[in-house]
Each structure stands twice: as C-alpha cells, then as structure tokens.
Design an enzyme around this catalytic site. Structure first.
Site, PDB file in Angstrom:
ATOM      1  N   ASP B 138      43.078 -34.867  31.251  1.00 21.39           N
ATOM      2  CA  ASP B 138      42.223 -35.738  30.451  1.00 21.39           C
ATOM      3  C   ASP B 138      42.003 -35.203  29.038  1.00 21.39           C
ATOM      4  O   ASP B 138      41.600 -35.934  28.146  1.00 21.39           O
ATOM      5  CB  ASP B 138      40.887 -35.961  31.173  1.00 21.39           C
ATOM      6  CG  ASP B 138      40.213 -34.650  31.550  1.00 21.39           C
ATOM      7  OD1 ASP B 138      39.835 -33.870  30.650  1.00 21.39           O
ATOM      8  OD2 ASP B 138      40.064 -34.392  32.770  1.00 21.39           O
ATOM      9  N   ASP B 208      41.745 -26.314  35.937  1.00 24.86           N
ATOM     10  CA  ASP B 208      40.906 -27.509  36.007  1.00 24.86           C
ATOM     11  C   ASP B 208      41.587 -28.480  36.962  1.00 24.86           C
ATOM     12  O   ASP B 208      42.135 -29.496  36.573  1.00 24.86           O
ATOM     13  CB  ASP B 208      40.786 -28.103  34.599  1.00 24.86           C
ATOM     14  CG  ASP B 208      40.074 -29.447  34.598  1.00 24.86           C
ATOM     15  OD1 ASP B 208      39.338 -29.734  35.563  1.00 24.86           O
ATOM     16  OD2 ASP B 208      40.270 -30.213  33.636  1.00 24.86           O
TER      17      ASP B 208
END
Lengths: 341, 341
Positions: B138, B208
């Site tokens: 993202d 992540d």
C-alpha cells in the site's frame, strides 16, 4: 410498521445482530426493533432512547461501526429503575454485562479496566486510607482497591441495586469485592451522596461510571467535579473514566477543561487497551487537589512492593508499574486534539 | 443449498453483515454465501478458504467476535493471483482496504500502524541507510521510512502487483510512499528475493505482512527469519508485524522463540493501539543481529530531532518518543503467557 402500514423495516437503522433474526423468523427483526437487545446469535452494541423507545443501532457514541460478540445464552434481562440490565454467556469472552445496550464488561478482559482505574490513582499516592468508588456496582473496582493494605475505608455509591444483585449472581469474580469488611455500600445518586460528604474526607475517589448518557450524564459536568474536589483531602486524587481518545476527543476536551478549572494540583490523561470497548481503548482523567504535589506518571506506591497486593485472590493480570508509566504516553494526534493536556 | 436440496442456510455460519442482506432480498444471504464480502450496508471480517471456497464468518484468528464497518460504497473488488482485493468507502473510517476478507487498513487510523512499524526499528539505530520493506504494497510504510533523511536506499518486495495498483488509485496518501526516488520496487515472493540479497546488505528490515494465512504463511517461520538475519548487517534490526497480545499469544510465542534462536542481539515485543484491528491492538517483534548492541526501548535516533521528519508531507500523528518507550510496556498476563519475552 411504517406510516403506510407496511411491515417494512428501515434497513439503515437495523444493526448486524438483529438481522441475524431474519434467518429464523420473518418477524424477528420486528421483535428486535421492539427492544430485544440480543437476537438469535450475536450481540452488537446499540442504544435505547428513553424518549421514544426506539433503538438506535448506529450508536451516536461510535457511528458507522459495531463490535459484535457471539451469544451462547442469555442469562438475565430486566429493566431496573434506571436502565436495561442484560447478562449473557458469550462464545469466547465468557459472561458479559450490558447496560442500556452498551457493553460494560466481559469476564475475559474486565481486569484490564478494573486494575487500571483503581491502581493508577492508588499507586500515585502514599498509603491511601479512605477511598470512595462512584458507580462500579459490579464490584470489580472494590476488588482492586482491596489489594491496598493501607486502605481502611472503602465507600461505594452505586445508583442501581440491580447491577449489584446481578453481579453477585453472575459475576462472582467481580462481586467478591463487596465481601471485604472495609467496604460500605451506599445505594443512591452519587450527587446526593457526595453533597453530604465532610470536606476533605477521602484520599482517593474513583469514578467508574457508564457513558455520559442515561444515569451517568451528570458525572462529566463541572458541578460534580467541584463536589469531588471538596470531598478530597489536599493532595487527594480523582481517577475518572474518560472514554476513547480515538472517538471522543471533544468530550475528553470538555472534561479536561472542567477538571483544570476545578483541580489545582495536576490534571493528566492516561489510557489502557481493553479489547471489548469501542476502538479497543478506554481513557482516564487523573486529577489531584491543591496540596502535596502528585506526580501521577511515576507511581510512588508501586504495586510490586505492596504487602499482599499480588496475592489477594489472584495476581493482577494487566497492571504493573511499567504499564502505569506507559499509560500516560499519548499519541501525537491526541496531544494536538486535546488542547488542555 | 443443504444436502436435502432446501435453500435453508446454516445460520450459525452467517455473519452479522450478511444477514443485513435478507432485509433487501431473500436470496441475498445465498449470494453472500457465494463469496460476496460486503452485503448491503455493513462489512465484517471473515475468511475465505482457498480449499473449498466456503466462507468462514467466525474467523479462526478471532472466533466469537466481529468488528463491522458501515459501507457507503464498494469501490473495487477483484481476485488477484494471490488474494481477493476489496476497497470500500466506509461511513466513518473513510476508505478501507481488505485482503481475503481481512481488514488491512482504514484511512482513519492507518497512520498508527505505519508509523509504529517503521519508526520503532529506524529510531532504534543511528543513521539507517539501507532499508528493506517486505509486503507493505500500500506504500504506507515507505512513506514513513522516507522521513528518515539518513536513508539512501529503500527496497520494497511485495508479492501482489494488484495491491500496489489499487493503492495508487484509491489510497494516494499511502501510495505517495512509492514516489520517493530512493524507493526500488520488486514485485515477487519475499523468500525468493531475500535469498539473493548479499549478506549484511540492510541496516533495517520491516516485515509488513498480512496475517499468517494465505500468501504470508511462510513469513512467520524460522527459515524466513534466518534469511532476514543473513540480509542484515551486524547490529541491524528487524521489525515484524506480530498479531494481537490478547488473541494470539500462542503464535507470538512461536515467533518469539524462532527469533530468539536466530537473532543473537536483542529480541523484544512491542505493541500499539489500532482501533480497527482485532482487539484494538497490533504487536511487533523487534530483533537485532549480533554486533553493536541495540536498546530498542530507548530511541537513540529520536524522530523529534530528525531533520525534516516532522515536515515530510505531514507530521506523524501517532508516533513520538514517549509512545516508542511506552510500546514495550507489557501487561502482566502477556509477560506470563509469552514465555520467551
């Protein structure tokens, strides 16, 4: 029924939990709309309006979101003089207490809240003797206060006898707090009780209220804080439940500025992570009256050194001195949004 | 349809969000059961099984509970080579990214996660230069890493191009991270990528990943940590997403003990409050390789002193040095349940 006489429900106002009902019966949503708080399988927080008896599923305290728990069995559901009291056995959070549709505690994570609201103030002063608990009819805060062997008197003022009775039946691990011989129970409106308290009686006051809608509405206003300050000794401390830093900065701001006007010692905001509260946190306002200074951020009365505190019934499961200090570290957005920190 | 050929649904497996559907159409629940992730009004987390294409509403990572967000509009929904990618505009949390039915981020609270996973490691070492981000398609972690002016190279290895593309369209405040000229994008399996990394290349690696089901399954196992350690310089640091301390102590225990075997510097657990993650928290494992010692609990590279860090695009909204130190304070039950803290 809507005005045209149809049975159509305004879907926008129906919460996830109640829609579950339709799978069982086409009337279930209607029944749900008529004050059922748990329908067929899942509980979601909502709020009953005392004015028009309608149910608001999009809780105005946290619109657009809902936390739901799977229900195994509804154990108790009755309207007291003040609020709707509901107890259910959940699938994974053990027993749950709900007042007016708002989750108050689950047996799985209650200790985080009870330990923090009690020990943040009591570990910040030396040898607390006289303590008042406002609200807290479930007994959990009493249980935690009782860990402090210096304490000689624990007054509790709870407005709703039904909360106490229900807790004694369904939440023995919390209601055990009432069994301590130092506890004196007063079932009445806290505002009336505090009016009669002699000036400077308490070393610490803990306000374990529900959200400021319904019976707890007055407990976030300045006149209440003034009575609290009057009932505290110089350098005495207040710990007041103060909502979510993610959802209620406006309310926190109002409470903090009222407290800053009233309490001439120190005023601080702290928080703890409690999974079943909205946004996973609950905050506390900690205040001290003018007198011997109180440094809330560094416990002068560490629980690890309290005689018997770690053996009373069972060890604390959330609170420790590191968590105490960490509770005052605030995210940057909170520092910015709450102007009077 | 059940085996008898009826249209009856097994209600026990239907989540709150999908029942909403029934209010609109009697077939909606059936449709919901056939892979719709948002049905008429509310999104709740669930999990698609890649084996039998059934939907599990009682997510095995957090059974018996669900957090739901009101949906204003579904903006994107497509199956990539690896997972189902969903973006919707929510009523009160702005835009939301969902992978395989699990909420990854909302625009309202994403900063808490991105800032913590990036600055906990990068503020724990002096002048980080070479940084690898695993996952993070993202762009939010890149955005945070870019605040560090000492950083010269930011490699990112994301397996799913669709996550990157979707983020650039719908989450410009996160995807802005890709615009930094120090960023080099590698779209491939992280295990393949890290195998080829020269020994000791990075000062810091940030993992992540999504939950350890689906494409991220290998990223919590010892072989992966060994490759990470090899890719780090002596005294280099890893920050790895590590679930909820309320829900996943077993998994945290496994990850911590694998890390303790692999990383010969220090190994710590920290956490942050992120409202839209299960139980309102997310954890991080912080490890350093043998070499110059790293004291994660006291940032030697405080963000408040980093040139330009507070002006880059916008100020950090969650992370600060007090929050950094506080993140390592663990509730007593976590200390007890996670044996190798």
């Amino acid at each position: 029924m809507d005005q045209s006489g149809n049975n159509e429900i305004d879907v926008a106002t129906i919460p996830p939990c109640c829609l579950k009902a339709q799978a069982f019966s086409p009337n279930a949503v209607l029944e749900a709309n008529c004050h059922a708080t748990v329908v067929s399988g899942w509980f979601s927080e909502h709020q009953n309006s005392s004015d028009d008896k309608r149910m608001y599923f999009n809780n105005p305290m946290w619109p657009g979101e809902a936390h739901s728990l799977e229900v195994k069995e509804i154990l108790f559901k009755e309207r007291s003089k003040f609020q709707e009291v509901l107890v259910f056995e959940s699938a994974t959070y053990r027993k749950v207490l709900v007042l007016d549709g708002i989750l108050q505690l689950t047996e799985r994570d209650e200790f985080a809240y009870q330990e923090m609201i009690a020990h943040l103030p009591l570990c910040s002063i030396k040898s607390p003797k006289n303590v008042l608990v406002v609200g807290g009819g479930d007994g959990g805060v009493l249980r935690e206060v009782a860990r402090h062997s210096s304490v000689e008197l624990i007054d509790i003022c709870e407005i709703d006898q039904m909360v106490i009775d229900v807790s004694k039946i369904f939440f023995p691990d919390l209601a055990v707090g009432f069994e301590d011989p130092r506890v004196h129970l007063h079932v009445e409106d806290a505002l009336e009780f505090i009016k009669r308290v002699p000036k400077g009686k308490y070393d610490a006051i803990i306000v374990d209220s529900s959200d400021p809608v319904g019976p707890a509405q007055d407990l976030v206003e300045k006149p209440f804080f003034e009575m609290i300050a009057n009932a505290l000794r110089p350098g005495g401390v207040l710990c007041n439940m103060a909502e979510s830093m993610w959802l209620h900065t406006h309310l926190i701001n109002n409470m903090m500025s009222a407290c800053r006007e009233v309490f001439k010692g120190s005023v601080h905001y702290a928080w703890a992570n409690v999974p079943t509260y909205p946004s996973g946190v609950i905050g506390f306002i900690l205040c001290s009256t003018e007198g011997p200074p109180v440094d809330f951020r560094n416990p002068v009365n560490p629980i690890e050194k309290l005689e018997g505190a770690l053996e009373h019934e069972r060890e604390p499961r959330f609170y420790n001195s590191q968590i105490h200090r960490a509770a005052f570290a605030l995210p940057s957005f909170v520092k910015k949004q709450v102007s009077c920190l």
